[in-house]
Design a protein around this motif. Structure first.
Motif, short mmCIF file in Angstrom:
data_model
loop_
_atom_site.label_atom_id
_atom_site.label_comp_id
_atom_site.label_asym_id
_atom_site.label_seq_id
_atom_site.Cartn_x
_atom_site.Cartn_y
_atom_site.Cartn_z
N PHE B 16 -0.62 -7.29 2.54
CA PHE B 16 -2.00 -6.38 2.54
C PHE B 16 -1.63 -4.77 2.89
N GLU B 17 -0.80 -4.56 3.92
CA GLU B 17 -0.41 -3.43 4.41
C GLU B 17 0.43 -2.59 3.29
N ILE B 18 1.19 -3.32 2.77
CA ILE B 18 1.97 -2.62 1.42
C ILE B 18 1.07 -2.44 0.51
N ASP B 19 0.08 -3.20 0.01
CA ASP B 19 -0.82 -2.76 -0.97
C ASP B 19 -1.77 -1.63 -0.67
N LYS B 20 -2.14 -1.64 0.62
CA LYS B 20 -3.02 -0.58 1.29
C LYS B 20 -2.29 0.75 0.97
N ALA B 21 -1.02 0.69 1.48
CA ALA B 21 -0.21 1.93 1.49
C ALA B 21 0.04 2.43 -0.24
N ILE B 22 0.19 1.66 -0.95
CA ILE B 22 0.14 2.03 -2.27
C ILE B 22 -1.14 2.56 -2.85
N ARG B 23 -2.18 1.78 -2.70
CA ARG B 23 -3.60 2.29 -3.04
C ARG B 23 -3.80 3.71 -2.43
N ALA B 25 -1.81 5.94 -1.43
CA ALA B 25 -0.95 6.82 -2.07
C ALA B 25 -1.40 7.27 -3.41
N GLU B 26 -1.68 6.20 -4.20
CA GLU B 26 -2.27 6.62 -5.54
C GLU B 26 -3.36 7.38 -5.62
N ARG B 30 -2.38 10.85 -7.12
CA ARG B 30 -2.75 10.43 -8.68
C ARG B 30 -1.36 10.24 -9.56
N PHE B 31 -0.40 9.85 -8.68
CA PHE B 31 0.63 9.30 -9.10
C PHE B 31 0.76 7.79 -8.92
N GLU B 32 1.52 7.12 -9.94
CA GLU B 32 1.53 5.63 -9.57
C GLU B 32 2.65 5.31 -8.85
N PHE B 33 2.39 4.27 -7.84
CA PHE B 33 3.42 3.81 -7.06
C PHE B 33 3.71 2.55 -7.21
N VAL B 107 8.53 -3.65 6.71
CA VAL B 107 7.14 -3.19 6.17
C VAL B 107 6.83 -1.90 6.68
N GLY B 108 7.24 -1.35 7.92
CA GLY B 108 6.72 -0.23 8.31
C GLY B 108 7.45 0.91 7.49
N GLY B 109 8.70 0.49 7.12
CA GLY B 109 9.53 1.38 6.40
C GLY B 109 8.91 1.88 5.08
N ILE B 110 8.58 0.69 4.33
CA ILE B 110 7.88 0.82 3.00
C ILE B 110 6.57 1.59 3.10
N THR B 111 5.88 1.05 3.94
CA THR B 111 4.49 1.85 3.94
C THR B 111 4.43 3.39 4.39
N GLY B 112 5.39 3.52 5.38
CA GLY B 112 5.67 5.07 5.86
C GLY B 112 6.25 5.60 4.85
N GLY B 113 7.34 5.31 4.03
CA GLY B 113 8.00 6.07 3.18
C GLY B 113 6.99 6.27 1.94
N VAL B 114 6.17 5.25 1.53
CA VAL B 114 5.12 5.53 0.39
C VAL B 114 4.15 6.63 0.75
N ASN B 115 3.79 6.64 1.95
CA ASN B 115 2.91 7.59 2.40
C ASN B 115 3.49 8.78 2.54
N GLN B 116 4.80 9.05 2.80
CA GLN B 116 5.41 10.42 3.05
C GLN B 116 5.65 10.80 1.52
N LEU B 117 5.94 9.98 0.59
CA LEU B 117 6.40 10.64 -0.72
C LEU B 117 5.02 11.10 -1.60
N ALA B 118 3.72 10.21 -1.17
CA ALA B 118 2.36 10.65 -1.68
C ALA B 118 2.11 12.15 -0.93
N GLU B 119 2.40 12.37 0.49
CA GLU B 119 1.96 13.59 1.12
C GLU B 119 2.65 14.85 0.40
N HIS B 120 4.04 14.52 0.02
CA HIS B 120 4.91 15.44 -0.54
C HIS B 120 4.40 15.73 -2.07
N ALA B 121 3.82 14.71 -2.64
CA ALA B 121 3.55 14.62 -4.24
C ALA B 121 2.04 15.21 -4.22
#
Lengths: 124, 131
Positions: B16-23, B25-26, B30-33, B107-121
């Motif tokens: 759930f955490e990972i799916d939430k981070a991906i959603r 981020a998207e 507006r990019f697909e993760f 899990v923390g690394g994945i969610t944090g990383g996806v968030n960070q990528l989205a923030e930059h993007a």
């Protein structure tokens, strides 16, 4: 300084008036009303053992069983249990990937061979 | 209560955490993760690129591959995504992900990383820039 003595008497009067109906109702209730109706079935007397069983032992047993089940359940936070350096023997998972998952990637051709994709690599 | 079945790396909460981070981020950029966690088939980078190419819209997609066994992280950005999210920014997010992974926090690394990528993007592409 404000003298509030004149207000004291009306306040007591109001209080007395408010409490009077309740007192009247209580006084009107006679102990005879507490006797159960005739048609009620006479309950069997409860032995002290039965009393202990129902009120103490059964709730206690329930308490113990529920606590045990809770402590046996999955331990909340660290579900993946990943430790760096240990082997990873889980099925691959693809979050946000295509529906048919990894099988589709097997057939996919790396159509952009010119290296237009970017990204980063790393190890830990 | 139900023990995690063998072969499942993540609990329902983790998923759930990972799916939430991906959603999140998207919706943010507006990019697909997508995040792939598992052993790579053959060499890691070509495998990651193959996964990326099999996505619905590779140009607009960012793929994160985590191989916990081999301790390898790969991030692949599509052509359009790369215009906004340049490789230095990806490397920065990868660094923080690797730090979390090395501490055992998958899990923390994945969610944090996806968030960070989205923030930059999230920074919009400048349509009026001269270069």
């Amino acid at each position: 300084m404000i003298d509030n003595r004149p207000k004291l008497i009306p306040r007591r009067l109001v209080r007395a008036v408010a409490v009077t109906p309740a007192l009247l109702v209580l006084a009107a209730v006679s102990p005879a009303l507490a006797v159960p109706p005739e048609q009620w079935v006479e309950a069997d007397p409860v032995s002290p053992l039965g009393y202990l069983l129902v009120l103490l032992l059964i709730p206690g047993a329930l308490f113990v069983v529920i606590s045990l089940l809770v402590s046996l359940g999955p331990s909340g936070k660290d579900g993946s249990g990943y430790q760096p350096g240990l082997a990873w023997r889980h099925e691959p998972e693809w979050f946000g990937g295509p529906r048919d998952g990894v099988e589709k990637a097997e057939q996919a051709q790396p159509r952009t061979l010119e290296g237009a994709e970017g990204g980063a690599s790393g190890r830990w | 209560m139900v023990p995690v079945a063998a072969g499942d790396a993540f609990s329902a909460d983790d998923r759930f955490e990972i799916d939430k981070a991906i959603r999140h981020a998207e919706t943010l950029c507006r990019f697909e993760f997508s995040v792939y966690v598992g052993a790579s088939d053959g060499e890691t980078r070509p495998f990651a690129e193959r996964l990326h190419a099999s996505l619905v819209a590779p140009d607009r997609s960012v793929l994160v591959l985590v191989d916990p066994g081999a301790r390898i992280l790969e991030v692949v950005t599509g052509v359009a995504a790369r215009r906004v999210l340049d490789d230095a920014e990806v490397a920065l997010a990868a660094l923080s992900m690797r730090t979390a992974f090395a501490a055992g926090d998958l899990v923390g690394g994945i969610t944090g990383g996806v968030n960070q990528l989205a923030e930059h993007a999230r920074r919009p592409a400048l349509m009026h820039s001269s270069d």
